[in-house]
Design a protein around this motif. Sequence first.
Motif, mmCIF file in Angstrom:
data_model
loop_
_atom_site.group_PDB
_atom_site.id
_atom_site.type_symbol
_atom_site.label_atom_id
_atom_site.label_comp_id
_atom_site.label_asym_id
_atom_site.label_seq_id
_atom_site.Cartn_x
_atom_site.Cartn_y
_atom_site.Cartn_z
ATOM 1 N N THR A 289 41.209 52.249 40.167
ATOM 2 C CA THR A 289 42.888 52.008 40.857
ATOM 3 C C THR A 289 43.008 50.230 40.538
ATOM 4 O OG1 THR A 289 42.881 52.644 42.851
ATOM 5 C CG2 THR A 289 43.428 54.208 40.995
ATOM 6 N N PRO A 290 44.079 49.627 40.760
ATOM 7 C CA PRO A 290 45.171 50.289 39.213
ATOM 8 C C PRO A 290 43.670 49.981 37.854
ATOM 9 C CG PRO A 290 45.177 48.149 40.118
ATOM 10 C CD PRO A 290 44.072 48.776 41.052
ATOM 11 N N LYS A 291 44.887 50.746 36.976
ATOM 12 C CA LYS A 291 44.171 50.761 35.826
ATOM 13 C C LYS A 291 44.192 49.423 35.196
ATOM 14 C CE LYS A 291 45.381 55.278 34.188
ATOM 15 N NZ LYS A 291 43.356 55.559 34.611
ATOM 16 N N HIS A 292 45.614 48.451 35.753
ATOM 17 C CA HIS A 292 46.043 47.096 35.103
ATOM 18 C C HIS A 292 46.185 46.521 36.295
ATOM 19 C CE1 HIS A 292 46.211 48.186 31.102
ATOM 20 N NE2 HIS A 292 46.721 49.744 31.231
ATOM 21 N N LEU A 293 45.898 44.739 36.071
ATOM 22 C CA LEU A 293 46.128 44.082 37.267
ATOM 23 C C LEU A 293 47.038 42.798 36.735
ATOM 24 C CD1 LEU A 293 46.595 43.606 40.321
ATOM 25 C CD2 LEU A 293 43.964 43.252 40.386
ATOM 26 N N VAL A 294 47.625 42.199 37.644
ATOM 27 C CA VAL A 294 48.008 40.901 36.977
ATOM 28 C C VAL A 294 47.832 39.848 38.338
ATOM 29 C CG1 VAL A 294 49.845 38.990 35.917
ATOM 30 C CG2 VAL A 294 49.115 41.262 34.307
ATOM 31 N N MET A 295 47.348 38.829 37.964
ATOM 32 C CA MET A 295 47.174 38.027 39.357
ATOM 33 C C MET A 295 47.462 36.287 39.364
ATOM 34 S SD MET A 295 43.776 39.401 41.222
ATOM 35 C CE MET A 295 43.558 38.089 42.407
ATOM 36 N N GLY A 296 48.272 35.518 40.568
ATOM 37 C CA GLY A 296 47.750 34.324 40.109
ATOM 38 C C GLY A 296 46.664 33.674 41.007
ATOM 39 N N MET A 297 46.125 32.907 40.555
ATOM 40 C CA MET A 297 44.393 31.973 40.508
ATOM 41 C C MET A 297 43.904 31.740 42.409
ATOM 42 S SD MET A 297 43.367 29.380 37.724
ATOM 43 C CE MET A 297 45.311 28.247 38.020
ATOM 44 N N ASN B 46 45.616 34.516 44.310
ATOM 45 C CA ASN B 46 46.115 35.825 45.045
ATOM 46 C C ASN B 46 44.721 36.320 45.378
ATOM 47 O OD1 ASN B 46 48.384 36.432 42.102
ATOM 48 N ND2 ASN B 46 48.815 35.464 44.731
ATOM 49 N N LYS B 47 44.457 37.585 46.641
ATOM 50 C CA LYS B 47 43.392 38.036 46.939
ATOM 51 C C LYS B 47 44.058 39.700 46.043
ATOM 52 C CE LYS B 47 42.200 35.983 51.061
ATOM 53 N NZ LYS B 47 41.413 35.719 52.727
ATOM 54 N N LYS B 48 43.163 40.018 45.884
ATOM 55 C CA LYS B 48 43.500 41.676 45.701
ATOM 56 C C LYS B 48 41.550 42.821 45.270
ATOM 57 C CE LYS B 48 47.563 41.409 43.892
ATOM 58 N NZ LYS B 48 48.742 42.243 44.666
ATOM 59 N N SER B 49 42.485 43.679 45.532
ATOM 60 C CA SER B 49 40.952 44.368 45.433
ATOM 61 C C SER B 49 40.486 45.537 44.559
ATOM 62 C CB SER B 49 41.318 45.373 46.537
ATOM 63 O OG SER B 49 41.176 44.108 47.159
ATOM 64 N N LEU B 50 39.626 45.697 44.117
ATOM 65 C CA LEU B 50 39.729 47.184 43.042
ATOM 66 C C LEU B 50 39.022 48.957 43.295
ATOM 67 C CD1 LEU B 50 38.524 45.127 39.788
ATOM 68 C CD2 LEU B 50 40.722 45.360 40.537
ATOM 69 N N LYS B 51 39.311 49.295 43.480
ATOM 70 C CA LYS B 51 39.060 50.723 43.931
ATOM 71 C C LYS B 51 38.388 51.522 43.041
ATOM 72 C CE LYS B 51 40.488 54.358 46.777
ATOM 73 N NZ LYS B 51 41.912 54.629 47.899
ATOM 74 N N LEU C 142 38.474 40.329 45.316
ATOM 75 C CA LEU C 142 39.363 39.353 45.022
ATOM 76 C C LEU C 142 39.533 38.089 45.345
ATOM 77 C CD1 LEU C 142 39.631 41.656 40.970
ATOM 78 C CD2 LEU C 142 37.733 40.986 42.475
ATOM 79 N N HIS C 143 39.530 36.932 45.200
ATOM 80 C CA HIS C 143 40.215 36.025 45.863
ATOM 81 C C HIS C 143 40.094 34.439 45.055
ATOM 82 C CE1 HIS C 143 41.474 33.144 48.774
ATOM 83 N NE2 HIS C 143 40.294 32.428 48.961
ATOM 84 N N ALA C 144 40.871 33.873 44.560
ATOM 85 C CA ALA C 144 40.501 32.022 44.243
ATOM 86 C C ALA C 144 39.609 32.880 42.833
ATOM 87 C CB ALA C 144 40.295 31.719 44.830
ATOM 88 N N LEU C 145 40.128 33.565 42.021
ATOM 89 C CA LEU C 145 39.693 33.864 41.164
ATOM 90 C C LEU C 145 40.108 32.655 39.559
ATOM 91 C CD1 LEU C 145 39.272 38.436 39.564
ATOM 92 C CD2 LEU C 145 38.349 35.858 41.360
ATOM 93 N N GLN C 146 39.621 32.302 38.879
ATOM 94 C CA GLN C 146 40.122 32.048 37.163
ATOM 95 C C GLN C 146 40.326 32.281 36.278
ATOM 96 O OE1 GLN C 146 39.295 28.369 37.783
ATOM 97 N NE2 GLN C 146 39.092 29.274 40.356
ATOM 98 N N PRO C 147 40.799 31.861 35.802
ATOM 99 C CA PRO C 147 41.672 32.112 34.047
ATOM 100 C C PRO C 147 40.226 33.283 33.621
ATOM 101 C CG PRO C 147 42.813 30.402 33.905
ATOM 102 C CD PRO C 147 41.473 30.554 35.360
ATOM 103 N N GLU C 148 38.959 32.668 33.526
ATOM 104 C CA GLU C 148 37.892 33.135 32.540
ATOM 105 C C GLU C 148 37.569 34.232 33.487
ATOM 106 O OE1 GLU C 148 37.919 29.978 34.038
ATOM 107 O OE2 GLU C 148 35.874 29.626 35.330
ATOM 108 N N ASP C 149 38.241 34.856 34.363
ATOM 109 C CA ASP C 149 37.543 36.261 34.658
ATOM 110 C C ASP C 149 38.273 37.002 34.353
ATOM 111 O OD1 ASP C 149 37.234 34.104 38.248
ATOM 112 O OD2 ASP C 149 35.737 34.288 37.028
ATOM 113 N N SER C 150 39.395 36.723 33.151
ATOM 114 C CA SER C 150 40.250 37.331 33.125
ATOM 115 C C SER C 150 39.216 38.460 32.392
ATOM 116 C CB SER C 150 41.057 37.827 32.504
ATOM 117 O OG SER C 150 42.256 36.646 32.758
#
Lengths: 114, 114
Positions: free
Chosen positions: A7-15, A17-22, A78-86
């Motif tokens: 989770t989640p199945k989909h995630l959209v975030m800005g560069m 943002n801080k988020k986590s995948l589980k 995830l923190h300070a990701l770049q577009p190429e991390d998509s």
Amino acid sequence: DTEVTQTPKHLVMGMTNKKSLKCEQHMGHRAMYWYKQKAKKPPELMFVYSYEKLSINESVPSRFSPECPNSSLLNLHLHALQPEDSALYLCASSQGPRGNQPQHFGDGTRLSIL
Amino acid sequence: DQQVKQNSPSLSVQEGRISILNCDYTNSMFDYFLWYKKYPAEGPTFLISISSIKDKNEDGRFTVFLNKSAKHLSLHIVPSQPGDSAVYFCAASEVTGGGNKLTFGTGTQLKVEL
């Protein structure tokens, strides 16, 4: 039905943002893995946890931070990701860290970085 | 450096006939080989595996052959069914000091036609 749940199945975030995948498994597996898969490419190993300890880091940038709070759970912070991390981020588990134990995958989290 | 290669990006087979998917590898340290099947929007599903000490493993309609001297393996599906249409990944396992590393091939898109 996959026995590895992500989770989640989909995630959209800005560069910024801080988020986590589980990732969760209840098969009693003692090895867990994170892979990254770009479009039209094979999955590439990022991290391996063996008995809740980080055992392999495939030179992944520090903006990806894995965590294994217990034997059933694996997080990817995830923190300070770049577009190429998509990419599609896949979690897997296996009975143990031995080579002849197949890895079982979740359905992944589709991550988009704006 | 692509250590696991699947030279056929796609394969089309008629229902009921045999599907043969091929895979070549270069790293002599690989000692366990797996085949995964992947549908769109799902994670890879483990199909069948083979240890480097064997040359054949069979499970129902699926048989994997390993030619260690040629560093080549193949997956045979007999008889092929429309539900087998998917991307098939060959993977090779290497146990390092840190644990089990899987390296994937680039995949073969199998289409089974009626």
